[in-house]
Design a protein around this motif. Structure first.
Motif, PDB file in Angstrom:
ATOM      1  N   CYS A 136      68.794 128.716   0.110  1.00 29.17           N
ATOM      2  CA  CYS A 136      68.677 127.306  -0.298  1.00 29.17           C
ATOM      3  C   CYS A 136      67.533 127.078  -1.282  1.00 29.17           C
ATOM      4  O   CYS A 136      66.628 126.271  -1.027  1.00 29.17           O
ATOM      5  N   ARG A 138      65.552 125.564  -4.452  1.00 20.72           N
ATOM      6  CA  ARG A 138      65.647 124.365  -5.286  1.00 20.72           C
ATOM      7  C   ARG A 138      65.836 124.783  -6.738  1.00 20.72           C
ATOM      8  O   ARG A 138      65.298 125.792  -7.183  1.00 20.72           O
ATOM      9  N   PHE A 157      66.875 115.780  -1.811  1.00 15.93           N
ATOM     10  CA  PHE A 157      66.593 117.180  -1.486  1.00 15.93           C
ATOM     11  C   PHE A 157      65.858 117.297  -0.152  1.00 15.93           C
ATOM     12  O   PHE A 157      66.145 118.199   0.646  1.00 15.93           O
ATOM     13  N   GLU A 161      67.353 119.386   2.974  1.00 16.02           N
ATOM     14  CA  GLU A 161      66.617 120.473   3.634  1.00 16.02           C
ATOM     15  C   GLU A 161      66.480 120.216   5.128  1.00 16.02           C
ATOM     16  O   GLU A 161      66.511 121.150   5.940  1.00 16.02           O
ATOM     17  N   GLU A 162      66.373 118.949   5.496  1.00 15.51           N
ATOM     18  CA  GLU A 162      66.313 118.594   6.919  1.00 15.51           C
ATOM     19  C   GLU A 162      67.651 118.893   7.603  1.00 15.51           C
ATOM     20  O   GLU A 162      67.707 119.498   8.683  1.00 15.51           O
ATOM     21  N   VAL A 166      66.157 123.997   6.542  1.00 16.80           N
ATOM     22  CA  VAL A 166      65.646 124.990   5.594  1.00 16.80           C
ATOM     23  C   VAL A 166      64.211 125.389   5.942  1.00 16.80           C
ATOM     24  O   VAL A 166      63.358 124.543   6.221  1.00 16.80           O
ATOM     25  N   THR A 167      63.975 126.687   5.931  1.00 16.78           N
ATOM     26  CA  THR A 167      62.651 127.213   6.237  1.00 16.78           C
ATOM     27  C   THR A 167      62.376 128.443   5.379  1.00 16.78           C
ATOM     28  O   THR A 167      63.301 129.141   4.966  1.00 16.78           O
ATOM     29  N   GLN A 168      61.095 128.680   5.119  1.00 18.78           N
ATOM     30  CA  GLN A 168      60.683 129.932   4.484  1.00 18.78           C
ATOM     31  C   GLN A 168      60.030 130.858   5.497  1.00 18.78           C
ATOM     32  O   GLN A 168      59.441 131.865   5.130  1.00 18.78           O
ATOM     33  N   PRO A 202      63.900 130.293   0.669  1.00 16.49           N
ATOM     34  CA  PRO A 202      64.192 129.215   1.619  1.00 16.49           C
ATOM     35  C   PRO A 202      65.588 129.450   2.205  1.00 16.49           C
ATOM     36  O   PRO A 202      66.563 129.601   1.465  1.00 16.49           O
ATOM     37  N   ALA A 204      68.623 128.474   5.268  1.00 20.78           N
ATOM     38  CA  ALA A 204      69.150 127.527   6.246  1.00 20.78           C
ATOM     39  C   ALA A 204      69.258 128.265   7.570  1.00 20.78           C
ATOM     40  O   ALA A 204      70.235 128.955   7.855  1.00 20.78           O
ATOM     41  N   LEU A 488      72.339 123.868  -1.523  1.00 23.35           N
ATOM     42  CA  LEU A 488      71.320 122.836  -1.290  1.00 23.35           C
ATOM     43  C   LEU A 488      71.517 121.661  -2.235  1.00 23.35           C
ATOM     44  O   LEU A 488      71.450 120.490  -1.815  1.00 23.35           O
TER      45      LEU A 488
END
Length: 513
Positions: A136, A138, A157, A161-162, A166-168, A202, A204, A488
């Motif tokens: 995901c 940007r 966006f 992401e919520e 989405v996390t790194q 990033p 999901a 995304l």
């Protein structure tokens, strides 16, 4: 024919369709939402990512059920084998398609003239969202949609992401991942834009306190509304055509495929989120044919290679508890790095090789570059021939310009530079420009625009020009040339579109079902 009705009809159950359902349901309790998908449910949890299915046989069964007319496992075809096969004209489905997908056309003669031979679909509840890599990123500078106000796009966006969780931090940071990022950032240099340095991709993905990963599909986005009395999900149900009168969609002709039972469903709002190929197919078959429909088909060139890492790369041994280390991202950042780079352990790679030994560290490197937009790159719909589902047969007109070919060579050169820093290309996975259609990132076929001038299909809120209750969703809506994974962005555009639909419901005198 049976007559039924709903408030909102969503055609397609992938992440975009699920986003529309979630947003509208949360804002308008009591609104009846009907979601249909031509594919079957392939797991006990509808829309669950196949990587969350722990049983290997059950996972393979779910992939096969998603393959439409190809109900059998594909053999393992390496990157190198695939490239050689395509060069000699071997365009069989098992050469071009990936597990969980099926080619748009499986006819050998069609594939010889098809200019996007690897164009593929997934036919199942959850769509391609149960098979995707969950990447995901940007978009960067020229990839961004310039005609949507920046603050509105940013808000969309954040919400996207919520919804996608989405996390790194899906993979823990450690010495090995730090070393990878160090090498990548040395390759791109210090002239990058803010926040466009090499970094963890990033993803999901939800993680628990033990670090277990749960990959996001439509099931996560839908959440508890799947059991709500006002929400209905129908599998193996196709929309044949949309019926309209004076700019209003009045009914959708739908069919339950196993029983051939047809009905006419009335809806106040219709959202087509089938994918970037079948959404324009449905509109075309319904006689809704804006000039740009199916045109501006865009897919970034996809260059892939496998690299055996040097021992000094300090990557974990695959025999350790979690050998995959992570997925890494080199962002598109023209002109410094006008490409999108993605590096992942072979266990996470969408491509495969047949020579990777357990004792070796093999990573896949995918690089993409910009493909210039062209009206002439398009889907061609047949007036007479039908596909596997009885809808207008699709073929593709798609060519690389001289500018595209120059960009491809530049991307290859940069990828080779990065590969050399890590190790050496393996014999069975040498650098390959994959056949058109291989990325699965198809855009532009229902593109948005600022005015109805023949260069777009919908407005900036995804409402089709000339229709007051028809919206399109998915990667096809993206109007720009991109190199990055598009999900995304598509979910963000669906968020903004759903907010518009909610306002329309609140201002128009609708009688809810």
């Amino acid at each position: 024919m049976k007559q039924t009705e709903t408030d909102v009809l969503i055609i397609g159950s992938g992440p975009v369709g699920a986003t529309y359902a979630r947003m509208i349901h949360d804002a308008l309790p009591g609104i009846k939402i009907t979601m249909i998908d031509l594919g079957p449910k392939v797991s006990d949890t509808p829309g669950q990512h196949v990587k969350n299915i722990s049983n290997t046989q059950a996972q393979e069964k779910a992939q096969i059920l998603s393959q439409g007319p190809i109900q059998k496992p594909y053999p393992t075809i390496s990157v190198g084998e695939r490239a050689l096969a395509v060069q000699r004209g071997d365009l069989r489905p098992e050469v071009l398609a990936r597990a969980g997908t099926h080619l748009v056309s499986n006819d050998a003669e069609d594939l010889k003239t098809n200019e996007m031979p690897a164009a593929s679909l997934s036919s199942n509840v959850g769509g391609m969202g149960i098979h995707w890599t969950c990447a995901c990123p940007r978009p960067g500078n020229t990839e961004k949609i310039s005609f949507i106000p920046e603050d509105e796009l940013e808000s969309a966006f954040v919400k996207a992401e919520e919804l996608l969780c989405v996390t790194q931090n899906a993979f823990p940071q450690n010495a090995e991942s730090e070393n990878i990022l160090k090498v990548l950032n040395e390759a791109i240099g210090s002239k990058h834009s803010p926040s466009r340095q090499a970094q963890p991709m990033p993803l999901a993905c939800k993680t628990d306190e033990k670090g277990n990963r749960y990959w996001v599909g439509s099931d996560v986005i839908l959440g508890d509304i799947i059991d709500d009395v006002d929400f209905e999900l129908r599998s193996e149900t196709i929309c044949r055509r949309l019926v309209y009168n004076n700019g209003t969609i009045t009914h959708a002709e739908i069919e339950h495929l196993p029983t051939a039972t047809k009905e006419m469903m009335a809806a106040k709002i219709v959202i087509t989120a089938c994918d970037a190929l079948r959404t324009p197919q449905l509109l075309w078959h319904s006689g809704i044919r804006p000039k740009a429909l199916g045109h501006y088909l865009n897919e970034h060139p996809f260059i892939f290679t496998f690299v055996e890492l040097n021992p000094q790369s300090e990557i974990k041994n695959p025999k350790s508890a979690d050998p995959t280390v992570g997925v890494f991202w080199v962002p598109f950042d023209a002109p410094n790095h006008p490409f999108h780079g993605q590096i992942m352990h072979i266990d996470l790679s969408p491509m495969k090789t047949t020579v990777a030994e357990p004792a070796k560290q093999i990573v896949g490197m995918g690089w993409g570059c910009i493909k210039q937009l062209s009206f002439d790159d398009q889907i061609i719909f047949s007036e007479t021939e039908k596909d596997h589902y009885g809808m207008p047969k699709m073929s593709f007109q798609y060519k690389f310009s001289e500018e595209d070919l120059t960009a491809i060579e530049a991307a290859k050169k940069f990828q080779s530079k990065v590969a050399a820093l890590f190790g050496k290309e393996i014999e069975d996975g040498q650098q390959t420009l994959m056949p058109p259609g291989s990325s699965l990132h198809y855009e532009g076929t229902t593109r948005m625009g600022v005015k109805d001038d023949g260069t777009s299909v919908c407005d900036t809120y995804s409402k089709v020009w000339g229709y007051d209750n028809l919206f399109v969703g998915g990667n096809g809506v993206i109007p720009t040339a991109t190199t990055s994974n598009p999900t995304l962005t598509s979910v963000a555009l669906a968020v903004r579109s759903a907010e518009k639909i909610v306002k329309q419901f609140k201002t128009v005198e609708y009688e809810t079902v």
